[in-house]
Design an enzyme around this catalytic site. Structure first.
Site, PDB file in Angstrom:
ATOM      1  CG  HIS A  92      -9.876   0.731   1.165  1.00  0.00           C
ATOM      2  ND1 HIS A  92      -8.843   1.652   1.105  1.00  0.00           N
ATOM      3  CD2 HIS A  92     -10.962   1.435   1.586  1.00  0.00           C
ATOM      4  CE1 HIS A  92      -9.281   2.837   1.486  1.00  0.00           C
ATOM      5  NE2 HIS A  92     -10.577   2.731   1.769  1.00  0.00           N
ATOM      6  CG  ASP A 143      -2.160   0.774  -3.087  1.00  0.00           C
ATOM      7  OD1 ASP A 143      -0.998   1.221  -3.022  1.00  0.00           O
ATOM      8  OD2 ASP A 143      -3.061   1.138  -2.306  1.00  0.00           O
ATOM      9  CG  ASN A 144      -1.752   4.219  -4.582  1.00  0.00           C
ATOM     10  OD1 ASN A 144      -2.856   3.839  -4.186  1.00  0.00           O
ATOM     11  ND2 ASN A 144      -0.851   4.717  -3.745  1.00  0.00           N
ATOM     12  CG  HIS A 146      -2.076   3.834   4.024  1.00  0.00           C
ATOM     13  ND1 HIS A 146      -2.458   4.579   5.120  1.00  0.00           N
ATOM     14  CD2 HIS A 146      -2.855   4.268   2.993  1.00  0.00           C
ATOM     15  CE1 HIS A 146      -3.424   5.417   4.760  1.00  0.00           C
ATOM     16  NE2 HIS A 146      -3.686   5.246   3.478  1.00  0.00           N
ATOM     17  CB  SER A 189      -6.734   3.282   4.768  1.00  0.00           C
ATOM     18  OG  SER A 189      -6.722   3.251   3.364  1.00  0.00           O
ATOM     19  CG  ASP A 240      -2.050   0.967   1.152  1.00  0.00           C
ATOM     20  OD1 ASP A 240      -1.892   1.999   0.481  1.00  0.00           O
ATOM     21  OD2 ASP A 240      -3.102   0.711   1.750  1.00  0.00           O
ATOM     22  CG  ASP A 241      -0.158   4.726   0.014  1.00  0.00           C
ATOM     23  OD1 ASP A 241      -0.922   4.433  -0.923  1.00  0.00           O
ATOM     24  OD2 ASP A 241      -0.523   5.419   0.989  1.00  0.00           O
ATOM     25  CB  CYS A 259      -6.593   2.768  -1.393  1.00  0.00           C
ATOM     26  SG  CYS A 259      -5.145   3.346  -0.510  1.00  0.00           S
ATOM     27  CE  LYS A 261      -2.826   7.575  -1.272  1.00  0.00           C
ATOM     28  NZ  LYS A 261      -2.919   6.981   0.076  1.00  0.00           N
ATOM     29  CE  LYS A 296      -6.272   0.038   2.074  1.00  0.00           C
ATOM     30  NZ  LYS A 296      -5.434   1.228   1.849  1.00  0.00           N
ATOM     31  NE  ARG A 348      -6.211  -1.170  -1.693  1.00  0.00           N
ATOM     32  CZ  ARG A 348      -5.178  -1.767  -1.112  1.00  0.00           C
ATOM     33  NH1 ARG A 348      -5.233  -3.058  -0.840  1.00  0.00           N
ATOM     34  NH2 ARG A 348      -4.097  -1.087  -0.784  1.00  0.00           N
TER      35      ARG A 348
END
Length: 448
Positions: free
Chosen positions: A126, A281-282, A229, A149, A30-31, A70, A302, A124, A74
């Site tokens: 989301h 994810d990004n 994250h 998150s 994540d991130d 996010c 991001k 996660k 996904r």
């Protein structure tokens, strides 16, 4: 030639016995930025276990998230669609949100389960935290993780602790008790607040248990990590009290957990028939500085449609399936993983409607050209902002056209739009036409 290769591969895989279908592990951080692995150029973060996966597999260097935030990313990953197509293109879901991925959407988990796979989501989610939207309603036999998150609070996102990220890092025990973030098992809260210091390790523990319990059948294991994250946490035995090392420490902890996972596969003698995908994810949350990552040499991070927001690291490992020690610059995206994994598993593709992903199985296994030559960029709020076609990228930012040749200018420093109006017009027309098709075929998300 390309079509005949695909036909041969599909026929060969469709004739595999169930026990020969490849196990699939998809690790989704994540991130995490493009530059946040040593095999992707980091000089400060050491990731020997992930680097080994890259050395023994393939590294994709033009791999994109379908969104710079996010929830949409996904949705794209699991459905093989641009998020707009499934109605989840606008921002992220919160604890007070009443929306989620529509239960009638078909996920990669559902397709693989129909082909005899055991399935689990550990991490996660989301995509909606209410019971109709949880992983167990979207093709996963088992779920364990944080439903949104890790900076969000049950039940309405109120009462979150104040203070900067340095203070949170310096006071790990107090901070993790202050965030009222839930841990779910299937559809039930089992820990509130979750101790985020140990969550990355506990995800791995659960993943190892799942592997051991399903070693006699093919399995699909989706591990969407909550980290890196913010707020950042690690177990006490990994903790570095210097806040300047917070992000580095978290990534290196994730790397060590990847090593544990691979060792578990080795112990079960499953490495010869398992595919591992590692991606993010990004791009990195740059405004949090040393609590966020790096996208170098890419521009921004991001939340933006510049390369740093959506071009992410991707490694695919699979002895006897994926060629070792290779780098592939073919244009690819998370949305392509759905049809690609279905093809590699010999699973029948049944979806709710049209999807946008393309089958890259021949590209990954035989170095055939990628079937993808075009990619659309949507903003964090779902607005169409750009297109990549071949090496050319066209963006519209605040009504200002931008044109970059990514082959020569990966950092997007030189705007060629004023000098190439015809190229801009061609790309603008193409992106609007593709987006028009997606808009006309758009399917709604679900609401309570």
């Amino acid at each position: 030639m390309f079509r005949s290769t695909l036909i041969f591969l599909a026929l060969a895989l469709s004739q595999l016995a169930p026990a020969q279908k490849p196990n699939i592990i998809l690790i989704f951080t994540d991130d995490q930025g493009y530059n946040d692995l040593s095999c992707f150029g980091s000089t400060t973060i050491k990731t020997p276990h992930i680097d080994t996966l890259a050395k023994e597999g393939t590294k994709l260097t033009s791999f994109y998230s379908p969104s710079p935030v996010c929830t949409p990313s996904r949705a794209g990953l699991l459905t093989g669609c641009y998020p707009k197509r499934v109605g989840l293109e606008k921002g992220v879901l919160f604890p007070y949100s009443k929306r989620g991925l529509h239960p009638e959407e078909v996920t990669i988990a559902e397709v693989l389960r129909s082909a005899g796979y055991a399935t689990a989501c550990i991490g996660k989610w989301h995509l909606g935290h209410h019971p109709p939207f949880l992983p167990t309603q979207q093709g996963f036999d088992y779920y364990y993780g944080i439903p949104y998150s890790n900076d969000m609070a049950h039940p309405d996102n109120r009462g979150k602790p104040k203070g900067n990220q340095d203070n949170i890092w310096l006071n790990q025990k107090t901070a993790t008790q202050s965030w009222n973030t839930p841990l779910l098992e299937n559809d039930r809260i089992i820990e509130l607040p979750v101790d985020q210091r140990t969550i990355t390790r506990r995800y791995t523990d659960k993943a190892i248990d799942f592997i051991a319990n399903n070693k006699e059948r093919p399995f699909f294991l989706y591990i969407p990590h909550s980290m890196p994250h913010i707020p950042l946490f690690v177990p006490e035995d990994c903790y570095d009290p210097n806040p300047l090392n917070a992000y580095k420490t978290v990534i290196e902890h994730i790397d060590s957990e990847v090593g544990r996972l691979v060792n578990a596969l080795k112990a079960q003698q499953l490495t010869e028939n398992t595919i591992i995908i590692f991606t993010s994810d990004n791009g990195p949350w740059l405004r949090f500085e040393h609590h966020g990552g790096s996208a170098k040499p890419l521009r921004d991070g991001k939340g933006t449609t510049f390369e740093g927001g959506q071009r992410v690291p991707c490694i695919i490992w699979g002895p006897n399936i994926i060629p070792a020690n290779t780098t592939n610059d073919a244009l690819a995206s998370h949305i392509d993983l759905f049809p690609t994994l279905a093809s590699l598993a010999g699973a029948e593709m049944k979806t709710r409607g049209p999807i946008d992903g393309l089958d890259l199985s021949a590209t990954l296994t035989t170095s055939a050209p990628s079937p993808r030559d075009t990619f659309l960029y949507y903003s964090s709020q779902g607005k169409l902002e750009g297109i990549r076609h071949g090496s050319w990228k066209f963006l519209i930012k605040k009504n200002t056209p931008m044109l970059f040749n990514l082959h020569n200018d990966i950092a997007e420093k030189h705007n060629l739009a004023p000098h190439m109006p015809d190229k801009c017009q061609m790309l603008r027309t193409r992106m609007r036409k593709l987006d028009h098709t997606i808009t006309n075929q758009k399917r709604p998300a679900a609401n309570l």
